[in-house]
Each structure stands twice: as C-alpha cells, then as structure tokens.
Design a protein around this motif. Structure first.
Motif, PDB file in Angstrom:
ATOM      1  N   VAL A 123      34.353  48.385  35.354  1.00 43.48           N
ATOM      2  CA  VAL A 123      35.764  48.572  34.998  1.00 43.48           C
ATOM      3  C   VAL A 123      36.675  47.584  35.698  1.00 43.48           C
ATOM      4  N   GLY A 124      36.112  46.640  36.452  1.00 46.55           N
ATOM      5  CA  GLY A 124      36.981  45.673  37.100  1.00 46.55           C
ATOM      6  C   GLY A 124      36.302  44.955  38.235  1.00 46.55           C
ATOM      7  N   LEU A 125      37.133  44.349  39.091  1.00 47.78           N
ATOM      8  CA  LEU A 125      36.647  43.486  40.168  1.00 47.78           C
ATOM      9  C   LEU A 125      37.377  43.769  41.465  1.00 47.78           C
ATOM     10  N   ARG A 126      36.681  43.603  42.569  1.00 48.32           N
ATOM     11  CA  ARG A 126      37.298  43.487  43.879  1.00 48.32           C
ATOM     12  C   ARG A 126      37.349  42.003  44.225  1.00 48.32           C
ATOM     13  N   HIS A 127      38.518  41.541  44.639  1.00 51.87           N
ATOM     14  CA  HIS A 127      38.622  40.129  44.989  1.00 51.87           C
ATOM     15  C   HIS A 127      39.575  39.948  46.157  1.00 51.87           C
ATOM     16  N   ALA A 128      39.329  38.886  46.922  1.00 57.99           N
ATOM     17  CA  ALA A 128      40.135  38.594  48.100  1.00 57.99           C
ATOM     18  C   ALA A 128      41.389  37.844  47.687  1.00 57.99           C
ATOM     19  N   LEU A 129      42.499  38.210  48.320  1.00 55.19           N
ATOM     20  CA  LEU A 129      43.765  37.571  47.984  1.00 55.19           C
ATOM     21  C   LEU A 129      44.683  37.652  49.197  1.00 55.19           C
ATOM     22  N   ASP A 130      45.038  36.499  49.733  1.00 55.08           N
ATOM     23  CA  ASP A 130      45.962  36.428  50.871  1.00 55.08           C
ATOM     24  C   ASP A 130      45.499  37.301  52.034  1.00 55.08           C
ATOM     25  N   GLY A 131      44.202  37.267  52.332  1.00 51.55           N
ATOM     26  CA  GLY A 131      43.692  37.981  53.469  1.00 51.55           C
ATOM     27  C   GLY A 131      43.457  39.460  53.280  1.00 51.55           C
ATOM     28  N   ARG A 132      43.591  39.950  52.073  1.00 53.83           N
ATOM     29  CA  ARG A 132      43.332  41.361  51.794  1.00 53.83           C
ATOM     30  C   ARG A 132      42.438  41.483  50.575  1.00 53.83           C
ATOM     31  N   VAL A 133      41.910  42.689  50.379  1.00 51.88           N
ATOM     32  CA  VAL A 133      41.045  42.953  49.235  1.00 51.88           C
ATOM     33  C   VAL A 133      41.841  43.700  48.175  1.00 51.88           C
ATOM     34  N   VAL A 134      41.801  43.169  46.955  1.00 53.25           N
ATOM     35  CA  VAL A 134      42.540  43.718  45.821  1.00 53.25           C
ATOM     36  C   VAL A 134      41.547  44.240  44.793  1.00 53.25           C
ATOM     37  N   GLU A 135      41.851  45.356  44.172  1.00 51.40           N
ATOM     38  CA  GLU A 135      41.068  45.880  43.053  1.00 51.40           C
ATOM     39  C   GLU A 135      41.890  45.722  41.775  1.00 51.40           C
ATOM     40  N   THR A 136      41.336  44.998  40.821  1.00 52.40           N
ATOM     41  CA  THR A 136      42.005  44.792  39.536  1.00 52.40           C
ATOM     42  C   THR A 136      41.089  45.297  38.441  1.00 52.40           C
ATOM     43  N   ARG A 137      41.666  46.003  37.490  1.00 50.54           N
ATOM     44  CA  ARG A 137      40.865  46.677  36.472  1.00 50.54           C
ATOM     45  C   ARG A 137      40.941  45.949  35.136  1.00 50.54           C
ATOM     46  N   ALA A 138      39.874  46.121  34.350  1.00 48.16           N
ATOM     47  CA  ALA A 138      39.786  45.555  33.002  1.00 48.16           C
ATOM     48  C   ALA A 138      39.849  46.690  31.992  1.00 48.16           C
ATOM     49  N   GLY A 139      40.832  46.642  31.103  1.00 45.59           N
ATOM     50  CA  GLY A 139      40.922  47.682  30.093  1.00 45.59           C
ATOM     51  C   GLY A 139      39.870  47.557  29.013  1.00 45.59           C
ATOM     52  N   HIS A 140      39.364  46.337  28.809  1.00 41.15           N
ATOM     53  CA  HIS A 140      38.424  46.095  27.718  1.00 41.15           C
ATOM     54  C   HIS A 140      37.063  45.633  28.253  1.00 41.15           C
ATOM     55  N   GLU A 141      37.035  44.460  28.904  1.00 48.57           N
ATOM     56  CA  GLU A 141      35.776  43.926  29.419  1.00 48.57           C
ATOM     57  C   GLU A 141      36.023  43.072  30.654  1.00 48.57           C
ATOM     58  N   THR A 142      34.972  42.896  31.424  1.00 53.92           N
ATOM     59  CA  THR A 142      34.932  41.922  32.508  1.00 53.92           C
ATOM     60  C   THR A 142      33.906  40.858  32.154  1.00 53.92           C
ATOM     61  N   VAL A 143      34.279  39.598  32.339  1.00 54.31           N
ATOM     62  CA  VAL A 143      33.407  38.471  32.002  1.00 54.31           C
ATOM     63  C   VAL A 143      33.118  37.685  33.275  1.00 54.31           C
ATOM     64  N   LEU A 144      31.845  37.465  33.564  1.00 50.75           N
ATOM     65  CA  LEU A 144      31.441  36.640  34.697  1.00 50.75           C
ATOM     66  C   LEU A 144      31.165  35.223  34.208  1.00 50.75           C
ATOM     67  N   ALA A 145      31.861  34.276  34.816  1.00 54.96           N
ATOM     68  CA  ALA A 145      31.681  32.863  34.475  1.00 54.96           C
ATOM     69  C   ALA A 145      31.734  32.043  35.750  1.00 54.96           C
ATOM     70  N   LEU A 146      31.057  32.535  36.777  1.00 58.05           N
ATOM     71  CA  LEU A 146      31.062  31.909  38.092  1.00 58.05           C
ATOM     72  C   LEU A 146      29.997  30.831  38.239  1.00 58.05           C
ATOM     73  N   GLY A 147      29.169  30.668  37.222  1.00 61.16           N
ATOM     74  CA  GLY A 147      28.127  29.654  37.263  1.00 61.16           C
ATOM     75  C   GLY A 147      26.790  30.199  37.700  1.00 61.16           C
ATOM     76  N   ALA A 148      25.785  29.344  37.627  1.00 63.18           N
ATOM     77  CA  ALA A 148      24.399  29.770  37.826  1.00 63.18           C
ATOM     78  C   ALA A 148      24.064  30.083  39.273  1.00 63.18           C
ATOM     79  N   VAL A 149      24.990  29.829  40.203  1.00 69.38           N
ATOM     80  CA  VAL A 149      24.769  30.203  41.601  1.00 69.38           C
ATOM     81  C   VAL A 149      25.533  31.482  41.926  1.00 69.38           C
ATOM     82  N   GLU A 150      26.838  31.484  41.731  1.00 69.44           N
ATOM     83  CA  GLU A 150      27.638  32.613  42.194  1.00 69.44           C
ATOM     84  C   GLU A 150      27.549  33.829  41.274  1.00 69.44           C
ATOM     85  N   THR A 151      27.299  33.663  39.966  1.00 68.63           N
ATOM     86  CA  THR A 151      27.167  34.839  39.102  1.00 68.63           C
ATOM     87  C   THR A 151      26.012  35.740  39.546  1.00 68.63           C
TER      88      THR A 151
END
Length: 528
Positions: free
Chosen positions: A236-264
C-alpha cells in the motif's frame, strides 16, 4: 514539479520508486493518463550538472557525484580484479550518465523471453512499445516510431574512426545497415543515439520535463526508499527517508519499483521478500518466500579495448565519443549475432593494460564485447540496512563459450585494422601489440574484461519457481506491487539495455493506466 518536504501529500494514485530510465517513463505516461504520481529519487536533480546535457562528456560523469559508485566483486576469470559498474544517482538515473545508445538487440531475443516463460513478450508483442517511445530521425516505418518522447539520431558528421569501421566492415563482407534497429542487426551501422542536435536527450527530457507545472506529477529528489508498506498482504505504499526523517507515503492504486537491477531486489529483501535462507542470514523476517530475488544477475562483458595509434590527429570528439558499431556471429549456427564492437575516439583501456603502451598522441580504439554471454551471477546483501554493502558477482567468463567468443573477437578487430579504411588512418596496434597466440589471447581477455554497464535479471519475469514477477510485471504473491526496470529481464538482450527498459516501462504504464492486468497470476508462495 520538484517537491520539498512540506509539499508532500500523504497519498497518491501511484508511487514510483526510482527516477531512472523505467521510473521516468512510468511516471510520465501515468501523468498523461490523469493519475496523480509521486516519483521518488535518491539522487539530486539533473539540472545542476552541465556534463549531463553534453553528449560527448558522459564519461566524465562516471565515478562522480551522479554515480552510485558500485563495483563487481573479484572473479577468478578476470584476474581477481574489481570492476566498476557506473549507475546513475541523479534524476534520470543511468539515462542521464550513459553513452546514449539505443539498441534493441535482435528480434529473436524477445521471442526467447516468451519461450522462457515471459508469455506475451515475443518481438511482435513488444514492438509497438518500442515504436511508441521513439522519435526516430528517419520517420515512422513498420519497425520505427516517430513523434514519441525519445529523440533518436545518428551522427550527422561521423568521426573518421566511425567512418573507417563501416568501410572496413564492408570490405570484409559484412552488410552495412541503414538502421541498427532494423529487421536484422548483423553488420555495421552508425549508432542510434538519444540525442537532439548534439545534446543528450534523456528520459527526463522526453517524459518528465513536458509535465513541468502539472499538479498531477510530483518529483521528489534526495529521498531514499527504505521499505515497502503492507496491509492485509497488499503493498500500500513506501517508507522513505526525507530531510533526516522517515516518511510513509501511500499508493491508492499501485506501487511501482524502478530502482534498477541492484536496488530493486535489495528493497524487496529489506521488506522481507526473497530467499528465506538469505533473509535469515540477514536477520530479516520472511514475509514472502521468493528464492529468485537477487539471482540470475546478467551483464555483457566488454573488452577495454583494442587500441591503435593513428598517423595524424583525428579531430575533436564528436557525438558520444563513438558513433559506429558492428554486430557479428562468433561461430556459424547461431540464431543472432553474439559479438558487438564500437569505436572509441580516443584510448580505451583499464589502468593495468594502459601502463603497457604509450597511449598519448592520436590514439583510437575498437572495443569488442559479448552480447550473447551465457555466464550468470548473483546479488547478495551483506547487511539489512540501505547503506550496507552489496556483493555483485556477474561470474564474468565463467562459461568456456564466453571466453572462446571474446578471444575470437580480438582477431576480428585486428583483421579489420588491416583493411584499406584503417590503413588510411595509419592504424598500428598498441594494445595488444599485435597478433596473439591462443594462450596470449586468453590472458588478454582476462586482463581486459570489463562491463557494458548492463546489469539486469535479478527479479526475473516468468512463471517458474525462480520467477519474481509474472508476465504482467506484478510481483508474485503481492497485490499492488509491480516492477518496471532491467531486473525483470529473464534473459539479457543482445544489445544495450536502455531501449528494452523503456519498452518494459511503456508496457507497465499502459497496464496500470488501464487498470490491469492487475491480479498476480501465481499465488504459489505463501507468507511465512
């Protein structure tokens, strides 16, 4: 379009993790389709780096602040050397720092995908998505697209070395191709380059900048994705770092991973998705057992390079510093060319081999590589946190057929250097110094082996026990999560990987915009 922390919303229709080649394509297309999109990138904006736009300056970006600074682990067939693999850490990802080559490979590559279990990914099925992306200088044809987001041009005034390669290939009996992405890619051709009027034309230029000011697209740079969010088994979403804190952002439809063949694959494993034994080694509880995560790592081995001195200066660098290529078969009976070479408008050698010759003065290279490589490796996380080391082992040259093919390529390039076209430049071999016996050739291949920067395959598409995503790019067993980058390639194509990643992302965006295929087709894996 570029957002700061205060402008971030708690939810968007679609979250796209990674603003590289695949991520920018997905984000741009879904914005066009009327969805709200958050595109998250760990690196900085691309506007502050003038060398990104300068087509001839791309090599200066390697190893710099726009590069993740990753390397392949030492291997026994490359003399135990560590091989750097540049990966873009900037808006546009590797599309912003690469050599801008647009090569699909051979049509049979994609028929091989379908035969391997990626049903519906044969060449006839993927061709419309290649064409949709293209703005080919030659206009629309049955095989090429026009008016698409990505400008593709050939060198308008090819460098003398580029001209020499094409003339030499013709002298040796290979076809001279009007288009390197035509019905058959065997032969010599001017390079297809993502350029417009001599400047880089990246996925940022083609898919993101046209939506500047569109409130549906939010681009967040300087934010590292940490883990996936789940509810009732759905992503339903992602945890990501932003300005020294952890943020949770949600996806109403889908989450897509496109971080590449290493980070995905690393993100999946940090989120508890992967081989249970590997997760246990890292102390990560298993959410979903998918043993193929991180396996099947593939890349094309490149020889740096066959270097020659020239009789006189050859002029300033043009285009991307190359400009022409040759594809050929290492032996009879192959379905498609497995060897590839390109020209370099200057020296091209690693430090050890460069120390064996005087590469000052007018020097150029013709560098061969193996696009039909068979060696397969793996990715292994060495710790559970985002900043922990990752071991990347491509097993370069582990297959005897790979070593034999590359050894034969050295003779082929030296044969080309003896043609009238290269004699006119005064070509004299520097590295290697001349013809090599079998044992010498094998030693040279080991010492010169490097990478095309085509890391792929670590979250392979298919339906077998090692498959990570289904043929609709849905993660097996996890609704709401799709992958659209080079990690899904079941078999690396016999060409540069940028074009097929764009094709994959075009297809993913269409499915997401249309609301399907949205249900994972394989629910064999049960949560632990």
């Amino acid at each position: 379009m570029l957002a700061d922390a205060d402008a971030l919303k708690p939810a968007y229709d679609v979250l796209v993790a990674g603003a590289g080649t695949g991520g920018c394509v997905v984000a741009g297309r879904l914005t066009e389709a009327g969805l709200s999109v958050l595109l998250i990138e760990a690196g900085p904006p691309s506007d502050g780096h003038p060398a990104i736009a300068d087509a001839g300056a791309w090599a200066s970006l390697l190893g710099g602040p726009c590069d993740w600074g990753l390397s392949y682990a030492p291997g026994p067939y490359v003399d135990g050397r560590i091989i750097a693999i540049p990966r873009g850490k900037v808006l546009g990802g590797s599309s912003s720092i690469n050599a801008m080559l647009w090569n699909r490979g051979h049509p049979s590559d994609y028929d091989g995908w379908a035969e391997s279990g990626a049903v519906g990914w044969d060449f006839a099925s993927v061709l419309p998505y290649f064409r949709r992306a293209e703005d080919w200088e030659g206009g629309e044809t049955p095989l090429r697209g026009a008016g698409g987001p990505l400008r593709i041009e050939t060198p308008p005034d090819p460098h003398p070395v580029a001209r020499a390669l094409i003339a030499a290939a013709a002298e040796k009996g290979w076809p001279v191709l009007a288009d390197a992405n035509g019905p058959d890619n065997e032969g010599a051709a001017l390079a297809n380059l993502n350029m417009r009027d001599g400047r880089r034309w990246s996925v940022v230029d083609g898919y993101i900048r046209p939506h500047a000011g569109n409130p549906r697209l939010t681009v967040l740079t300087g934010s590292t994705v940490l883990s996936l969010l789940f509810e009732a088994g759905r992503c339903v979403g992602l945890r990501h770092a932003l300005d020294g804190r952890v943020v949770e952002t949600r996806a109403g439809h889908e989450t897509v991973l496109a971080l590449g063949a290493v980070e995905t694959p690393c993100l999946l494993m940090r989120s508890g998705i992967g081989d249970p034994a590997e997760l246990a080694r890292l102390g990560i509880p298993t959410r979903l057992g998918l043993p193929g995560v991180g396996r099947n790592l593939q890349d094309h081995p490149l020889l740096m390079g066959i270097n020659f001195s020239a009789r006189a200066p050859l002029g300033p660098v043009r285009d991307n510093g190359g400009g022409a290529l040759l594809n050929w078969r290492s032996r009879d009976g192959l379905a498609a060319p497995d060897l590839h070479a390109f020209v370099v408008q200057g020296p091209h050698a690693g430090p050890d081999l460069a120390a064996t010759a005087d590469l000052t003065g007018p020097v150029f290279a013709v560098s061969p590589g193996l696009m039909g490589s068979k060696s397969v490796g793996y990715l292994r996380m060495e710790g559970p946190e985002p900043g922990d080391p990752v071991t990347l082992q491509p097993h370069y040259l582990a297959e005897a057929s790979d070593r034999a093919a590359l050894s034969s390529s050295v003779d082929t390039i030296l044969d080309l250097a003896e043609t009238a076209a290269f004699r006119a430049l005064g070509a004299a071999p520097l590295i290697p110094h001349g013809r090599l016996g079998q044992a010498e050739s094998e030693r040279f291949v080991r010492a010169a082996c490097s990478t095309f920067f085509h890391t792929s395959g670590t979250c392979a598409m298919g339906v077998g026990s090692e498959a990570v995503v289904d043929p609709a790019l849905n993660l097996h067993g996890v609704p709401g999560l799709r992958i659209a980058d080079a990690s899904v390639m079941p078999i690396i194509p016999t060409g540069n990987t940028q074009a097929p990643v764009v094709m994959i992302a075009e297809r993913a965006a269409e499915w997401i915009a249309q609301g399907g295929p949205g249900k994972p087709r394989d629910t064999r894996m049960e949560r632990a």
